[in-house]
Design a protein around this motif. Structure first.
Motif, PDB file in Angstrom:
ATOM      1  N   ASP A 110      -4.705  11.640  13.893  1.00  0.00           N
ATOM      2  CA  ASP A 110      -5.404  12.688  14.599  1.00  0.00           C
ATOM      3  C   ASP A 110      -6.729  12.967  13.922  1.00  0.00           C
ATOM      4  O   ASP A 110      -7.267  14.039  14.009  1.00  0.00           O
ATOM      5  N   TYR A 111      -7.231  12.001  13.171  1.00  0.00           N
ATOM      6  CA  TYR A 111      -8.507  12.257  12.483  1.00  0.00           C
ATOM      7  C   TYR A 111      -9.521  11.129  12.651  1.00  0.00           C
ATOM      8  O   TYR A 111      -9.196  10.021  13.049  1.00  0.00           O
ATOM      9  N   PHE A 112     -10.763  11.492  12.349  1.00  0.00           N
ATOM     10  CA  PHE A 112     -11.875  10.555  12.311  1.00  0.00           C
ATOM     11  C   PHE A 112     -11.991  10.075  10.869  1.00  0.00           C
ATOM     12  O   PHE A 112     -11.702  10.832   9.945  1.00  0.00           O
ATOM     13  N   VAL A 158     -11.555  -6.475   1.110  1.00  0.00           N
ATOM     14  CA  VAL A 158     -11.692  -6.683   2.555  1.00  0.00           C
ATOM     15  C   VAL A 158     -10.792  -5.742   3.385  1.00  0.00           C
ATOM     16  O   VAL A 158     -11.133  -5.393   4.516  1.00  0.00           O
ATOM     17  N   ASN A 159      -9.663  -5.321   2.828  1.00  0.00           N
ATOM     18  CA  ASN A 159      -8.827  -4.384   3.587  1.00  0.00           C
ATOM     19  C   ASN A 159      -9.460  -2.991   3.672  1.00  0.00           C
ATOM     20  O   ASN A 159      -8.983  -2.154   4.437  1.00  0.00           O
ATOM     21  N   TYR A 160     -10.518  -2.755   2.884  1.00  0.00           N
ATOM     22  CA  TYR A 160     -11.278  -1.521   3.042  1.00  0.00           C
ATOM     23  C   TYR A 160     -12.539  -1.857   3.849  1.00  0.00           C
ATOM     24  O   TYR A 160     -13.672  -1.663   3.411  1.00  0.00           O
ATOM     25  N   ARG A 194     -12.694 -14.342  16.465  1.00  0.00           N
ATOM     26  CA  ARG A 194     -13.980 -13.863  15.965  1.00  0.00           C
ATOM     27  C   ARG A 194     -14.042 -12.357  16.137  1.00  0.00           C
ATOM     28  O   ARG A 194     -13.540 -11.808  17.116  1.00  0.00           O
ATOM     29  N   ASN A 195     -14.654 -11.693  15.172  1.00  0.00           N
ATOM     30  CA  ASN A 195     -15.005 -10.280  15.348  1.00  0.00           C
ATOM     31  C   ASN A 195     -16.257  -9.978  14.520  1.00  0.00           C
ATOM     32  O   ASN A 195     -16.930 -10.900  14.059  1.00  0.00           O
ATOM     33  N   GLU A 196     -16.542  -8.707  14.317  1.00  0.00           N
ATOM     34  CA  GLU A 196     -17.783  -8.295  13.644  1.00  0.00           C
ATOM     35  C   GLU A 196     -17.894  -8.848  12.230  1.00  0.00           C
ATOM     36  O   GLU A 196     -18.984  -9.009  11.695  1.00  0.00           O
ATOM     37  N   GLY A 221       0.776  -1.232   0.000  1.00  0.00           N
ATOM     38  CA  GLY A 221       0.000   0.000   0.000  1.00  0.00           C
ATOM     39  C   GLY A 221       0.810   1.286   0.000  1.00  0.00           C
ATOM     40  O   GLY A 221       2.019   1.296   0.236  1.00  0.00           O
ATOM     41  N   ASN A 222       0.082   2.372  -0.237  1.00  0.00           N
ATOM     42  CA  ASN A 222       0.713   3.688  -0.368  1.00  0.00           C
ATOM     43  C   ASN A 222       0.891   4.422   0.948  1.00  0.00           C
ATOM     44  O   ASN A 222       1.459   5.504   0.971  1.00  0.00           O
ATOM     45  N   CYS A 223       0.388   3.861   2.039  1.00  0.00           N
ATOM     46  CA  CYS A 223       0.500   4.547   3.325  1.00  0.00           C
ATOM     47  C   CYS A 223       1.557   3.844   4.176  1.00  0.00           C
ATOM     48  O   CYS A 223       1.402   2.673   4.516  1.00  0.00           O
TER      49      CYS A 223
HETATM   50  P1  FDA Z   1      -4.859  -3.673  12.191  1.00  0.00           P
HETATM   51  O1  FDA Z   1      -3.819  -3.957  13.189  1.00  0.00           O
HETATM   52  O2  FDA Z   1      -5.941  -2.702  12.541  1.00  0.00           O
HETATM   53  O3  FDA Z   1      -5.498  -5.046  11.720  1.00  0.00           O
HETATM   54  C1  FDA Z   1      -6.485  -5.172  10.725  1.00  0.00           C
HETATM   55  C2  FDA Z   1      -7.261  -6.477  10.931  1.00  0.00           C
HETATM   56  O4  FDA Z   1      -6.380  -7.596  10.860  1.00  0.00           O
HETATM   57  C3  FDA Z   1      -7.917  -6.588  12.301  1.00  0.00           C
HETATM   58  O5  FDA Z   1      -9.092  -7.369  12.184  1.00  0.00           O
HETATM   59  C4  FDA Z   1      -6.894  -7.332  13.111  1.00  0.00           C
HETATM   60  O6  FDA Z   1      -7.464  -8.012  14.220  1.00  0.00           O
HETATM   61  C5  FDA Z   1      -6.301  -8.273  12.097  1.00  0.00           C
HETATM   62  N1  FDA Z   1      -4.870  -8.542  12.313  1.00  0.00           N
HETATM   63  C6  FDA Z   1      -3.893  -7.612  12.496  1.00  0.00           C
HETATM   64  N2  FDA Z   1      -2.701  -8.220  12.608  1.00  0.00           N
HETATM   65  C7  FDA Z   1      -2.919  -9.545  12.486  1.00  0.00           C
HETATM   66  C8  FDA Z   1      -2.061 -10.677  12.524  1.00  0.00           C
HETATM   67  N3  FDA Z   1      -0.742 -10.532  12.710  1.00  0.00           N
HETATM   68  N4  FDA Z   1      -2.594 -11.916  12.400  1.00  0.00           N
HETATM   69  C9  FDA Z   1      -3.936 -12.052  12.224  1.00  0.00           C
HETATM   70  N5  FDA Z   1      -4.802 -11.020  12.172  1.00  0.00           N
HETATM   71  C10 FDA Z   1      -4.299  -9.768  12.301  1.00  0.00           C
HETATM   72  N6  FDA Z   1      -4.781  -0.937   1.853  1.00  0.00           N
HETATM   73  C11 FDA Z   1      -4.247  -1.217   0.644  1.00  0.00           C
HETATM   74  O7  FDA Z   1      -4.356  -2.351   0.180  1.00  0.00           O
HETATM   75  N7  FDA Z   1      -3.566  -0.262  -0.040  1.00  0.00           N
HETATM   76  C12 FDA Z   1      -3.375   0.990   0.444  1.00  0.00           C
HETATM   77  O8  FDA Z   1      -2.750   1.822  -0.218  1.00  0.00           O
HETATM   78  C13 FDA Z   1      -3.923   1.301   1.732  1.00  0.00           C
HETATM   79  N8  FDA Z   1      -3.783   2.541   2.269  1.00  0.00           N
HETATM   80  C14 FDA Z   1      -4.301   2.817   3.529  1.00  0.00           C
HETATM   81  C15 FDA Z   1      -4.153   4.083   4.080  1.00  0.00           C
HETATM   82  C16 FDA Z   1      -4.677   4.380   5.336  1.00  0.00           C
HETATM   83  C17 FDA Z   1      -4.469   5.753   5.923  1.00  0.00           C
HETATM   84  C18 FDA Z   1      -5.392   3.390   6.045  1.00  0.00           C
HETATM   85  C19 FDA Z   1      -5.989   3.701   7.388  1.00  0.00           C
HETATM   86  C20 FDA Z   1      -5.561   2.122   5.486  1.00  0.00           C
HETATM   87  C21 FDA Z   1      -5.031   1.826   4.228  1.00  0.00           C
HETATM   88  N9  FDA Z   1      -5.186   0.571   3.649  1.00  0.00           N
HETATM   89  C22 FDA Z   1      -4.632   0.300   2.423  1.00  0.00           C
HETATM   90  C23 FDA Z   1      -5.968  -0.477   4.331  1.00  0.00           C
HETATM   91  C24 FDA Z   1      -5.066  -1.434   5.102  1.00  0.00           C
HETATM   92  O9  FDA Z   1      -4.456  -2.332   4.198  1.00  0.00           O
HETATM   93  C25 FDA Z   1      -5.885  -2.250   6.109  1.00  0.00           C
HETATM   94  O10 FDA Z   1      -6.510  -1.388   7.017  1.00  0.00           O
HETATM   95  C26 FDA Z   1      -5.005  -3.270   6.856  1.00  0.00           C
HETATM   96  O11 FDA Z   1      -5.800  -4.310   7.341  1.00  0.00           O
HETATM   97  C27 FDA Z   1      -4.261  -2.604   7.988  1.00  0.00           C
HETATM   98  O12 FDA Z   1      -3.361  -3.471   8.604  1.00  0.00           O
HETATM   99  P2  FDA Z   1      -2.865  -3.118  10.093  1.00  0.00           P
HETATM  100  O13 FDA Z   1      -1.984  -4.198  10.555  1.00  0.00           O
HETATM  101  O14 FDA Z   1      -2.353  -1.720  10.114  1.00  0.00           O
HETATM  102  O15 FDA Z   1      -4.260  -3.080  10.843  1.00  0.00           O
END
Ligand code: FDA
Length: 501
Positions: free
Chosen positions: A334-336, A438-440, A489-491, A149-151
């Motif tokens: 820092d945002y909603f 699903v990631n969205y 399990r989650n929502e 991803g880009n972030c």
């Molecule tokens: P987080 O920790 O919140 O986990 C997300 C989900 O996965 C939760 O249900 C969590 O319980 C579960 N989980 C986390 N770690 C786990 C593990 N180790 N094992 C099992 N389950 C686990 N996507 C994309 O494809 N391209 C993009 O460019 C972007 N850009 C982007 C920008 C911004 C600002 C945001 C907020 C989000 C994106 N995304 C994205 C979406 C992103 O890919 C998605 O939110 C991911 O699930 C985030 O992963 P985190 O580990 O950060 O999330």
């Protein structure tokens, strides 16, 4: 109830028999809030009324994760796993159910990255961020990249679990398409790798979404080849210049461009920005743009040549004039935030863009609209190769609404904008099912209900087939094998497939 609180006490006792107390944070410990907030990305899920974990386990070793799972199973305490905390719906750290008691298993410290430069491979801890991975890959060799991803603050754990789409995906596919191995803690607390977990579980964890199948501790990924010099541009056109025409044409052009060229559009305020990454030098990019999209008027003056890792900085911060070390910041939000997204199969007519713009995009509460092209290798990977089925669309569309004002008025205005535009687009986007990545994560699509102590498969199909189409049933079959009691399990977790009666 008192039985719930005795479960909680027993769970905490079970944890502290094997995990150092300094890593077990209850609300009474002073670093609880700091740790909770450390990777919260969406302030909507820390408002009063959202339920917080009664404990956060800050795992620093695989054994801490195994212990947390075993204690959770033994004492009926559910776990939300958190890697980077970027879930759009806060599923990794919050619940909207006021009665839910849960623990957060925070993997932020399990973030080691080991690069094997001779094989162009890396082992990456789930707690690493994408920015840390990009930085480490490029530090080992400037011609190593990774499609994601880009972030840069997104966590590897959640991102790879759900797919992982970004600027290299037209050439190399999703992050999940480039996973070679993984280490998982399953519902029995066992540590499994690719050869011991079996091929079904290995398939499910590469795109089936986080949480459902276990805790992925680390991933072995393939690093991909990028040239020493890439070229980017960002060209802005306002609505009363040519933005509507250009977007209308972009819809068919961008997915058909050569794989070395990724051209996205960001629409905000009265402007559309056409932002590109080209895996090559400026002169070849100018030729390619003239051949495929002359109307954009891209020329040599628009080019910025740089290393690939610098381009990841440019893509997020919109400037290349900051050090690459910004990729290592793990700063929180820092945002909603509220996001809804779609997939488009046939170009939308010009008049649909006109009315989208006049009815929605001019409003002060309008979201950032992101159009990301598919095509290239995305379209040649089978929709059942991984759980991510959306391989054959022209592009994905996101309505990414973020705001800074607290309070219900701002919240309601933003939420109803995003929901309204989504409703209006119905005729133009994918149907049966309306496809969502699903990631969205979007809880408007539906949330789980229980049936006989486990998540209902029949109810979950409503949202599940939007994310996974025909792969949903296979995911549920894997779930019945690896977590039949539905501990993880989650929502919107994957339910077990009911046994045939
Ligand atoms: P987080 O920790 O919140 O986990 C997300 C989900 O996965 C939760 O249900 C969590 O319980 C579960 N989980 C986390 N770690 C786990 C593990 N180790 N094992 C099992 N389950 C686990 N996507 C994309 O494809 N391209 C993009 O460019 C972007 N850009 C982007 C920008 C911004 C600002 C945001 C907020 C989000 C994106 N995304 C994205 C979406 C992103 O890919 C998605 O939110 C991911 O699930 C985030 O992963 P985190 O580990 O950060 O999330």
């Amino acid at each position: 109830s008192s039985s719930a609180s005795s479960d909680v006490d027993a769970f905490l006792g079970c944890l502290s028999a094997a995990i150092p107390p300094s890593l077990i944070k209850t609300p009474a410990t002073n670093s609880y809030s700091e740790l909770l907030m450390s990777s919260v990305r969406n302030l909507r899920y820390v408002l009063p009324g959202t339920t917080r974990p009664f404990v956060i386990v800050a795992a620093t070793e695989p054994a801490h994760v195994q212990t947390t799972v075993v204690c959770g199973r033994r004492h009926s305490v559910r776990i939300r796993t958190r890697s980077g905390g970027h879930d759009y719906e806060g599923l990794s750290y919050a619940s909207v159910d006021p009665h839910e008691r849960f623990a957060v298993l925070d993997l932020g410290e399990l973030r080691a990255i080991h690069i094997d430069a001779s094989r162009a491979e890396a082992w990456v801890g789930s707690g690493a961020t994408l920015g840390e991975l990009y930085y480490a890959a490029a530090a080992a060799n400037q011609t190593f990249g990774f499609p994601a991803g880009n972030c840069p603050t997104v966590g590897v754990g959640g991102h790879l679990s759900g797919g992982g789409f970004g600027a290299l995906s037209r050439k190399y596919g999703l992050s999940a398409d480039n996973v070679l191995d993984a280490v998982v803690v399953d519902a029995e607390g066992r540590l499994l790798n690719r050869s011991t977990m079996g091929k079904d579980l290995f398939w499910a964890i590469r795109g089936g979404g986080g949480e459902s199948f276990g805790v992925v501790l680390s991933w072995k990924v393939r690093l991909v080849a990028v040239p020493e010099t890439v070229t980017v541009f960002s060209i802005r056109r306002s609505r009363n210049q040519s933005a509507v025409d250009l977007i209308t044409k972009w819809q068919a052009i961008a997915p058909a461009l050569p794989r070395d060229l990724y051209l996205r559009v960001l629409v905000q305020n009265q402007q559309a920005a056409f932002v590109a990454l080209f895996l090559g030098r400026c002169d070849r990019l100018v030729d390619t743009m003239r051949a495929h999209f002359p109307d954009l008027g891209m020329a040599e003056r628009d080019c910025q040549e740089m290393s690939w890792v610098k381009s990841t900085v440019f893509f997020f911060f919109n400037t290349a004039n900051i050090p690459n070390e910004v990729l290592l910041n793990r700063s929180n939000a820092d945002y909603f935030l509220k996001v809804k997204s779609d997939h488009v199969q046939e170009p939308m007519p010009r008049q649909a863009w006109e009315s989208l713009w006049s009815k929605w995009l001019e409003k002060p509460e309008a979201a950032l609209v992101m159009l990301d092209p598919y095509g290239g290798v995305m379209g040649s990977i089978s929709p059942s190769a991984t759980p991510f089925p959306h391989r054959n669309y022209l592009y994905q569309l996101q309505f990414f609404s973020f705001w800074f004002e607290n309070g219900t008025a701002a919240l309601e205005k933003r939420m109803s904008w995003v929901r309204g535009v989504y409703e209006d687009l119905t005729p133009y986007v994918s149907k049966n099912p309306r496809a969502v990545y699903v990631n969205y994560r979007d809880l408007d699509l539906g949330t789980n209900e229980l049936d006989g102590g486990v998540t209902s498969y029949a109810k979950a199909r409503v949202w599940g087939e939007k994310y996974f189409k025909g792969n949903f049933k296979r995911l549920a079959a894997v779930k019945s094998k690896v977590d039949p009691f539905d501990f993880f399990r989650n929502e919107q977790s994957i339910p077990p497939l009911p046994a045939k009666k």
